[in-house]
Design an enzyme around this catalytic site. Sequence first.
Site, PDB file in Angstrom:
ATOM      1  CE1 TYR A   1      -2.900  -3.270   0.686  1.00  0.00           C
ATOM      2  CE2 TYR A   1      -4.387  -1.442   0.290  1.00  0.00           C
ATOM      3  CZ  TYR A   1      -4.150  -2.793   0.341  1.00  0.00           C
ATOM      4  OH  TYR A   1      -5.160  -3.674   0.034  1.00  0.00           O
TER       5      TYR A   1
ATOM      6  CG  ASP B   1      -1.143 -11.626   0.919  1.00  0.00           C
ATOM      7  OD1 ASP B   1      -1.023 -11.213   2.082  1.00  0.00           O
ATOM      8  OD2 ASP B   1      -1.667 -10.963   0.017  1.00  0.00           O
TER       9      ASP B   1
ATOM     10  CG  HIS C   1      -3.198  -6.545  -6.252  1.00  0.00           C
ATOM     11  ND1 HIS C   1      -3.803  -7.208  -5.210  1.00  0.00           N
ATOM     12  CD2 HIS C   1      -3.890  -5.398  -6.410  1.00  0.00           C
ATOM     13  CE1 HIS C   1      -4.817  -6.485  -4.764  1.00  0.00           C
ATOM     14  NE2 HIS C   1      -4.900  -5.377  -5.477  1.00  0.00           N
TER      15      HIS C   1
ATOM     16  CE1 TYR D   1      -8.285  -6.845  -4.327  1.00  0.00           C
ATOM     17  CE2 TYR D   1      -7.333  -5.756  -2.424  1.00  0.00           C
ATOM     18  CZ  TYR D   1      -7.839  -5.699  -3.707  1.00  0.00           C
ATOM     19  OH  TYR D   1      -7.903  -4.500  -4.356  1.00  0.00           O
TER      20      TYR D   1
ATOM     21  CG  HIS E   1      -3.765  -1.556  -3.300  1.00  0.00           C
ATOM     22  ND1 HIS E   1      -4.936  -0.838  -3.247  1.00  0.00           N
ATOM     23  CD2 HIS E   1      -4.086  -2.734  -3.888  1.00  0.00           C
ATOM     24  CE1 HIS E   1      -5.917  -1.546  -3.762  1.00  0.00           C
ATOM     25  NE2 HIS E   1      -5.430  -2.706  -4.174  1.00  0.00           N
TER      26      HIS E   1
ATOM     27  CG  HIS F   1      -6.651  -1.743  -7.275  1.00  0.00           C
ATOM     28  ND1 HIS F   1      -7.268  -2.821  -6.711  1.00  0.00           N
ATOM     29  CD2 HIS F   1      -7.648  -1.024  -7.858  1.00  0.00           C
ATOM     30  CE1 HIS F   1      -8.570  -2.754  -6.930  1.00  0.00           C
ATOM     31  NE2 HIS F   1      -8.820  -1.665  -7.617  1.00  0.00           N
TER      32      HIS F   1
END
Length: 661
Positions: free
Chosen positions: A308, A322, A466, A407, A464, A624
């Site tokens: 972020y 993650d 990904h 998410y 942010h 994003h």
Amino acid sequence: MSWMRGWQSGFVAICLSVFCLIGIANPAFADTVQHPMDALTAAEYETTLNILKEQGFVDETSRYPFIRLQPPAKETVLAWQPGQPFDRAAFAMVKQGPEVYEAEVNLTQQQVTRWEAIADVQAGILLEEWTHAQEITQADTQWQAAVKKRGITAVDYEKVVCAPLSAGYYGLPEEAGRRLFKVNCYDQRDTENFWGRPIEGVTAVVDIDAEEVIKLIDTGVVPMPTSPAGYTEAEVTQNPAPKPLDWVEAKGHDYSLDGQVVNWNNWQFHVRMDSRVGLVLSLVKYQDQGNWRSVMYEGSLSELFVPYQSTDPNWYFRTYMDAGEYGAGKLTVPLEHDRDCPSTAVYLDAVFTDDRGQPYVQEDAACIFERYAGDPVWRHYNFANDQSTSRRDRELVVRFITVIGNYDYVFDWSFGENGTLKVKVGASGMEEVQAVPAMRFDTEDGTGVGFGRMVAPQTMATNHDHFFSFRLDMDVDGAKNSFVCDDLKTIAVKESPRTSLWAIASHMPKTELDAKMTLNLREPSLWRVINPHVENFVGYPTSYEFKAHGNAMSLMQSDDYPQQRAGFTQYHLWVTPYEPDELYAAGNYPNQSHGGDGLPAWTRQNRSIQDTDIVVWYTLGLHHVVRAEDWPVLPTEWHEFEVRPFDFFDRNPALEISSRA
Ligand SMILES: [Cu+2]
């Protein structure tokens, strides 16, 4: 425990096909072992634990962030023939107090073959830690005082949801050597979408080993957003139901499962679920003119990075990795039948282990289905005879969905009759939003709106990214491959009405430092894995090309801690020589890692990547910038890349598709 309930329930239909016999011979999926790449069964997980206990390596206090299959050596798997015996082995990441160990257990010989202490790392996050960090937070008097200022008292705590977030690493002396969570909480008193009700300005920094809040960040009260954030049937007035629209396989599936091996059309591959990376496809082959030709030895997600872009004390640390921190496989959720996958899908259960190493079945963890989306795989209109010829584009999709906090990620591996393998990621779920005083964008008054965009009154979705790193061990017509770049270059020409054109200048990177690739529309290049020893019928080496469909680069500076920790995002594509222990792009231990691990460290060896077994690492990224339409639930946003044949075949492999398909 059956991996194949959908398969069995469709048994009558299946028996209309030739695959009926396979169905009878193999009624269960994940509780029998018949292939060296099969996932560990529940019994094998239990054996792993028993051997470690009996031989004195672990005790009741030991915890296991990840236990997985330790596959046999690649050459053993490649030489293996169905029916031959093979050894089974497990890998375990073991957490004993603050210490981390790696264990390898040969289950066939009942031996611990490796037990190694791993210094200066933090193990992956345990579910019990996640739960305990919430309890520690809510029991902390400073936290209680902070939320009381925001109108939340003890009677409301059961409606408060806390999210213990991975802490990242920022070189802060007070965090050194501690195992940390940074805990933010949400109020779900008036909506099921608690992500839209952040208790803003409060972060508890929890040392989970010391079981205490070491620091409470309180940057001041921000009013709780009140605009509707609901998404459920109970909260949203729904449209009238449309007329039925469904898929039908009137004569059964056109694919078959033999154990964990999938056969469809000319494709064959093995599939298993892994607790860290989710779906692992291996031994991907294509049957061409009766010959099985290898395409990829193994492919899977390797890491997932979501940074972020905020300096707010409650936000700057939100830079998640993650897969390695939480486990993209462990966080799969059961797929919703006829929603997440079509009504015709076969569902596969997975067996994972809990914090104590005990196996459990994750039902409907993946699905397989054949898709015809109404598109032509090829067509032509012949104006001389006024006739069109067209063929259906059918593909086989293997899918799982992992839910990492707010998410929901849909991961698809899709096989085409045109020889192409597509890797697709669909992002859905909730934005992580920050409560801000502003009601509208035009009232921006320095209250933090600069870090994102307003999606509702008092609700700002923080900017942010990904980034998904995929590890693809390509074996194009065998293991010995090279990597080739076909650079498209503008050249000036004379003695022509034209002044310029583009032409192809190919080069073959010799070492891994030469093969760090970045997409560049002004200097385009085709990235291919070739077999220098196999030619197609006009003399080109056979190859598979990595074809991007949109991508993004990390925009963080190289001296930023998150950028150093996720160094794989410096490039879109890396090539390394095959090394069985190099599995995760940000290293084995990304939780609170200090930076430089994984691809940046490995490639510093500058090993040869020519005419040898190579692995391609492709990073799929997106920035994003959140729209109003992304709230209160994100319409699934798809991003993909292709691994497609390039001179692998002598002609279009979809040529022979039946016109009656
Ligand atoms: Cu996003």
